[in-house]
Scaffold this active site. Structure first.
Site, PDB file in Angstrom:
ATOM      1  N   HIS A   4      41.074  44.024  41.415  1.00 52.27           N
ATOM      2  CA  HIS A   4      41.935  43.753  42.571  1.00 52.27           C
ATOM      3  C   HIS A   4      43.412  43.915  42.171  1.00 52.27           C
ATOM      4  CE1 HIS A   4      43.053  41.227  46.242  1.00 52.27           C
ATOM      5  NE2 HIS A   4      44.165  41.244  45.541  1.00 52.27           N
ATOM      6  N   GLU A   5      43.776  43.321  41.022  1.00 50.80           N
ATOM      7  CA  GLU A   5      45.186  43.394  40.588  1.00 50.80           C
ATOM      8  C   GLU A   5      45.565  44.812  40.162  1.00 50.80           C
ATOM      9  OE1 GLU A   5      46.839  41.024  41.550  1.00 50.80           O
ATOM     10  OE2 GLU A   5      45.177  39.626  41.800  1.00 50.80           O
ATOM     11  N   GLY A  27      45.241  35.603  40.433  1.00 49.71           N
ATOM     12  CA  GLY A  27      45.764  36.850  39.879  1.00 49.71           C
ATOM     13  C   GLY A  27      47.020  37.250  40.627  1.00 49.71           C
ATOM     14  N   CYS A  61      44.105  37.717  49.163  1.00 47.00           N
ATOM     15  CA  CYS A  61      45.261  38.256  48.440  1.00 47.00           C
ATOM     16  C   CYS A  61      46.493  37.448  48.828  1.00 47.00           C
ATOM     17  CB  CYS A  61      45.453  39.723  48.812  1.00 47.00           C
ATOM     18  SG  CYS A  61      46.848  40.489  47.981  1.00 47.00           S
ATOM     19  N   LEU A  62      47.295  37.082  47.838  1.00 45.10           N
ATOM     20  CA  LEU A  62      48.495  36.289  48.121  1.00 45.10           C
ATOM     21  C   LEU A  62      49.468  37.054  49.017  1.00 45.10           C
ATOM     22  CD1 LEU A  62      49.132  34.701  44.599  1.00 45.10           C
ATOM     23  CD2 LEU A  62      48.138  33.598  46.611  1.00 45.10           C
ATOM     24  N   HIS A  86      46.628  46.878  42.998  1.00 41.24           N
ATOM     25  CA  HIS A  86      48.014  46.640  43.419  1.00 41.24           C
ATOM     26  C   HIS A  86      48.984  47.583  42.703  1.00 41.24           C
ATOM     27  CE1 HIS A  86      47.971  43.244  46.142  1.00 41.24           C
ATOM     28  NE2 HIS A  86      47.212  42.522  45.336  1.00 41.24           N
ATOM     29  N   GLN A  99      53.753  42.583  43.614  1.00 41.84           N
ATOM     30  CA  GLN A  99      53.706  41.464  44.560  1.00 41.84           C
ATOM     31  C   GLN A  99      54.936  40.568  44.458  1.00 41.84           C
ATOM     32  OE1 GLN A  99      49.427  40.334  43.471  1.00 41.84           O
ATOM     33  NE2 GLN A  99      49.531  39.814  45.640  1.00 41.84           N
TER      34      GLN A  99
END
Ligand code: NI
Length: 171
Positions: free
Chosen positions: A138-139, A46, A96-97, A142, A51
């Protein structure tokens, strides 16, 4: 194909509340395509627009849920909103990236219903459970400047962040 640079924790854009998209234009569709490219390149499941430094309410996910026989769920959502969330919660490990190398167990509702616009600007409604529900939440976080570590106890968060910063040679 365009792989964009992924913002790492500490970047201001990751802490901002992202703006709604007015009209889903070709520019937005190109951004979505680049977000998929970036997510696949980083081997994530995701990615949210902040991000990649864009403070707009857009996210992409590509989730294969083992419990569903590896069925893939690929979504690009514009202006997503959680309209229902189950009272029942579950705990799973997340990463998380934007916080490479840090993983921890996070508690979240097990099921959510999300309404959004598709890349064509059409309304979509997704009833999600399992890994898809988790990835979408989660996304979505963000888009409000929230990182998964914010959902941990302050004690646990403090320990993890110290370790993470040390690992990145920042302190
Ligand atoms: Ni993330």
């Amino acid at each position: 194909m365009a792989v964009l640079e992924i913002e790492i924790m500490g970047a201001k854009v990751l802490r901002e509340k992202a703006s709604p998209v007015g009209t889903v234009t070709d520019e937005i569709r190109i951004l979505i395509r680049d977000m998929f490219d970036t997510m696949y390149d980083a081997e994530g499941i995701g990615l949210a627009a902040p991000q990649v430094g864009i403070s707009q309410r857009i996210l992409v996910v590509d989730v294969a849920d083992e419990e569903e026989g590896e069925e893939r769920h690929v979504h690009a959502l514009v202006n997503p909103v959680v309209v229902e969330a189950s009272r029942e919660t579950g705990k799973e490990t997340e990463g998380c990236l934007s916080i490479p190398g840090l993983e921890e167990t996070v508690t979240r509702p097990l099921q959510v219903v999300i309404e959004a616009l598709s890349p064509d600007g059409e309304p979509v409604r997704i009833e999600a459970d399992g890994l898809l529900a988790r990835a979408l939440q989660h996304e979505l976080d963000h888009l409000d400047g929230v990182l998964f570590i914010d959902r941990l106890s302050s004690l646990k968060r403090g320990i993890l962040l110290r370790k993470w910063r040390k690992g990145r040679g920042r302190s």
